[in-house]
Write an enzyme that holds these catalytic residues in place. Structure first.
Site, PDB file in Angstrom:
ATOM      1  N   CYS A 163      59.116  48.216 106.482  1.00 44.79           N
ATOM      2  CA  CYS A 163      58.992  49.388 107.345  1.00 44.79           C
ATOM      3  C   CYS A 163      58.426  50.610 106.646  1.00 44.79           C
ATOM      4  O   CYS A 163      58.296  51.667 107.265  1.00 44.79           O
ATOM      5  CB  CYS A 163      60.340  49.707 107.979  1.00 44.79           C
ATOM      6  SG  CYS A 163      61.037  48.298 108.876  1.00 44.79           S
ATOM      7  N   HIS A 303      63.000  58.690 109.233  1.00 46.75           N
ATOM      8  CA  HIS A 303      62.900  57.265 109.595  1.00 46.75           C
ATOM      9  C   HIS A 303      63.813  56.991 110.781  1.00 46.75           C
ATOM     10  O   HIS A 303      63.413  56.322 111.734  1.00 46.75           O
ATOM     11  CB  HIS A 303      63.270  56.407 108.390  1.00 46.75           C
ATOM     12  CG  HIS A 303      62.936  54.962 108.544  1.00 46.75           C
ATOM     13  ND1 HIS A 303      61.666  54.511 108.813  1.00 46.75           N
ATOM     14  CD2 HIS A 303      63.715  53.843 108.448  1.00 46.75           C
ATOM     15  CE1 HIS A 303      61.665  53.192 108.884  1.00 46.75           C
ATOM     16  NE2 HIS A 303      62.896  52.767 108.665  1.00 46.75           N
ATOM     17  N   GLU A 314      70.220  58.007 105.046  1.00 45.41           N
ATOM     18  CA  GLU A 314      69.044  58.866 105.049  1.00 45.41           C
ATOM     19  C   GLU A 314      69.419  60.320 105.311  1.00 45.41           C
ATOM     20  O   GLU A 314      68.935  61.235 104.627  1.00 45.41           O
ATOM     21  CB  GLU A 314      68.039  58.393 106.095  1.00 45.41           C
ATOM     22  CG  GLU A 314      66.774  59.224 106.107  1.00 45.41           C
ATOM     23  CD  GLU A 314      65.807  58.851 107.225  1.00 45.41           C
ATOM     24  OE1 GLU A 314      64.641  59.286 107.149  1.00 45.41           O
ATOM     25  OE2 GLU A 314      66.211  58.141 108.173  1.00 45.41           O
ATOM     26  N   LYS A 332      61.749  57.695 117.032  1.00 46.17           N
ATOM     27  CA  LYS A 332      62.087  56.323 117.427  1.00 46.17           C
ATOM     28  C   LYS A 332      62.986  56.271 118.653  1.00 46.17           C
ATOM     29  O   LYS A 332      63.115  55.217 119.284  1.00 46.17           O
ATOM     30  CB  LYS A 332      62.740  55.574 116.259  1.00 46.17           C
ATOM     31  CG  LYS A 332      61.780  55.229 115.127  1.00 46.17           C
ATOM     32  CD  LYS A 332      62.473  54.400 114.049  1.00 46.17           C
ATOM     33  CE  LYS A 332      61.511  53.992 112.943  1.00 46.17           C
ATOM     34  NZ  LYS A 332      61.124  55.108 112.081  1.00 46.17           N
ATOM     35  N   HIS A 337      61.300  51.215 117.142  1.00 47.46           N
ATOM     36  CA  HIS A 337      60.953  51.045 115.731  1.00 47.46           C
ATOM     37  C   HIS A 337      59.809  50.046 115.607  1.00 47.46           C
ATOM     38  O   HIS A 337      60.009  48.840 115.778  1.00 47.46           O
ATOM     39  CB  HIS A 337      62.187  50.557 114.963  1.00 47.46           C
ATOM     40  CG  HIS A 337      62.002  50.472 113.485  1.00 47.46           C
ATOM     41  ND1 HIS A 337      60.825  50.806 112.845  1.00 47.46           N
ATOM     42  CD2 HIS A 337      62.861  50.091 112.501  1.00 47.46           C
ATOM     43  CE1 HIS A 337      60.965  50.634 111.552  1.00 47.46           C
ATOM     44  NE2 HIS A 337      62.188  50.203 111.314  1.00 47.46           N
ATOM     45  N   PHE A 396      63.285  47.003 104.567  1.00 43.37           N
ATOM     46  CA  PHE A 396      63.880  45.828 103.950  1.00 43.37           C
ATOM     47  C   PHE A 396      63.222  45.571 102.592  1.00 43.37           C
ATOM     48  O   PHE A 396      62.032  45.831 102.413  1.00 43.37           O
ATOM     49  CB  PHE A 396      63.687  44.604 104.829  1.00 43.37           C
ATOM     50  CG  PHE A 396      64.519  44.594 106.085  1.00 43.37           C
ATOM     51  CD1 PHE A 396      65.567  45.470 106.270  1.00 43.37           C
ATOM     52  CD2 PHE A 396      64.240  43.679 107.094  1.00 43.37           C
ATOM     53  CE1 PHE A 396      66.328  45.450 107.440  1.00 43.37           C
ATOM     54  CE2 PHE A 396      64.997  43.645 108.267  1.00 43.37           C
ATOM     55  CZ  PHE A 396      66.040  44.531 108.435  1.00 43.37           C
TER      56      PHE A 396
END
Length: 408
Positions: A163, A303, A314, A332, A337, A396
């Site tokens: 991502c 994010h 975050e 998002k 996402h 990831f």
């Protein structure tokens, strides 16, 4: 303004669940109205919430060849890239293609094509497998097809870092300009992997929301009731040039990329480091690269996936590094996402935020997580003068990346 190596964003193109084109996207993210809907294609009848691109006709937008010979993740990218080139005022028939590079973020390639052809193999035999299968699912082919479409003969590559791919593609494109290898680089990210198998895998690992009864409220970044992300497809493409070059040709400059940083958690395949050490390092590197003090940051496009762990880690890092002054948003909540494409899409939203002096709201935020000390924009857009903004990405594999943009 600040130091670092300034790179101008002279062109932008978007294809997301919020629409085809930059203007429809901006209108939709500022509305705070989610694009999420139910997708009931799973074989066991379990529905998933997704954000897909509406009314996308590859034949009409790209021509028949692209519609049948390329996979959707390539098609989305090509449409976004063409918009970005037009926006930047470049005609590929007139430039020196040897000085033009392409860097695209993608992770899952043509997952849908692979699933379709695997089913052909199992049900009908090898002779019914398409000879186009391999080029349709290989992740690198999006950079190859884009280069063909725009006659770009400089370096072309795909960045695959989950991502953070789209964000890292922007960083890599900036390096090509810094090195002198290219004068123009088309960068961005694309993803279209809303296949039954991929969705089942994400659901089984606990990443996706289970809030299927009201899909429009399923993506709720930073909300205390968040329970997972809404998977999406989309593409965002940017034209980058050295700031001096852009100004010399009197090109539009939407924003300036001043800093980029990346770092790895080295902790776990899919879980963030609990202290957020990777994203903190990436953010501090980006600020140092830009020559920007944390106190100068006005806005953060986070994010903000709407998962419990991401938003907590975050958000905590953002406060630790930047304090509670900057306004924070996660788009998002509207778009879902888009995985490898998310960082590039959100870099464009960040540039638009600076250009318009307007921060989009975080959709579906009703109750900010008590553990967070963030000034999250919610309900309605917030207008305010903004000179410096940050866009963050986490993925990831422990990948983390951050961009620092300025208005000029």
């Amino acid at each position: 303004m600040a130091g670092g190596f300034p790179v101008a964003i002279t062109g932008m193109g978007l294809v997301t669940a919020a629409g085809i084109g930059v203007e429809p996207n901006w209108d939709r993210v500022c509305s705070g109205i989610s694009c999420a809907r139910l997708d009931e294609r799973s074989r066991d009848g379990e529905a998933h919430v997704i954000c897909s691109v509406p009314d996308f006709d590859a034949g009409a937008l790209l021509g028949g060849f692209a519609a049948w010979q390329t996979e959707r993740f390539v098609q989305l990218a090509q449409v976004a890239a063409r918009e970005a080139l037009k926006d930047a005022g470049w005609n590929p028939h007139e430039w020196d293609g040897t000085r033009v590079g392409v860097v695209v973020g993608n992770s899952l390639g043509g997952a849908n094509a692979l699933e379709r052809q695997q089913e052909n193999l199992y049900q009908r035999g090898q002779t019914k497998v398409s000879p186009l299968l391999v080029p349709m699912f290989m992740v690198n082919m999006v950079a190859g097809y884009m280069a063909i479409d725009m006659k770009a003969q400089g370096p072309s590559q795909v960045v695959a870092s989950a991502c953070t791919s789209g964000t890292s593609a922007i960083g890599a494109g900036r390096d090509l300009l810094r090195s002198g290898r290219c004068d123009i680089v088309v960068v961005g990210g694309t993803e279209s992997a809303l296949s039954p198998l991929v969705m089942a895998g994400l659901m089984q690992m606990g990443a996706l929301t289970k809030a299927t009864e009201e899909p429009e409220t399923a993506s709720r970044p930073f909300d205390s009731s968040r329970d997972g992300f809404v998977a999406a497809e989309g593409a965002g493409m940017l034209v980058l040039e050295r700031l001096t070059d852009a100004r010399s040709r009197q090109a539009p400059v939407h924003a300036v990329v001043r800093g980029y940083g990346s770092a790895t958690d080295a902790h776990h395949p899919t879980s963030l480091h609990p202290d957020g050490r990777g994203i903190e390092t990436a953010l501090r590197w980006a600020l140092a690269d830009a020559g920007i003090d944390p106190s100068q940051v006005d806005h953060v496009n986070a994010h903000g996936t709407s998962t419990q762990q991401n938003d907590l880690v975050e958000g905590t890092v953002l406060t630790r590094v930047l304090g509670s002054r900057p306004s924070v948003t996660s788009t998002k909540g509207v778009t879902g996402h888009a995985l490898a494409a998310a960082g590039a899409i959100e870099a464009i939203y960040t540039a638009l935020t600076l250009r318009h002096g307007c921060a989009p709201p975080t959709a579906n935020l009703e109750h900010l997580d008590d553990a967070l000390n963030l000034d999250v924009v919610a309900k309605t857009p917030r207008r305010a003068p903004m000179e410096v903004a940050v866009s963050t990405s986490l993925g990831f594999g422990g990948h983390n990346a951050a961009l620092v943009l300025t208005r000029n």
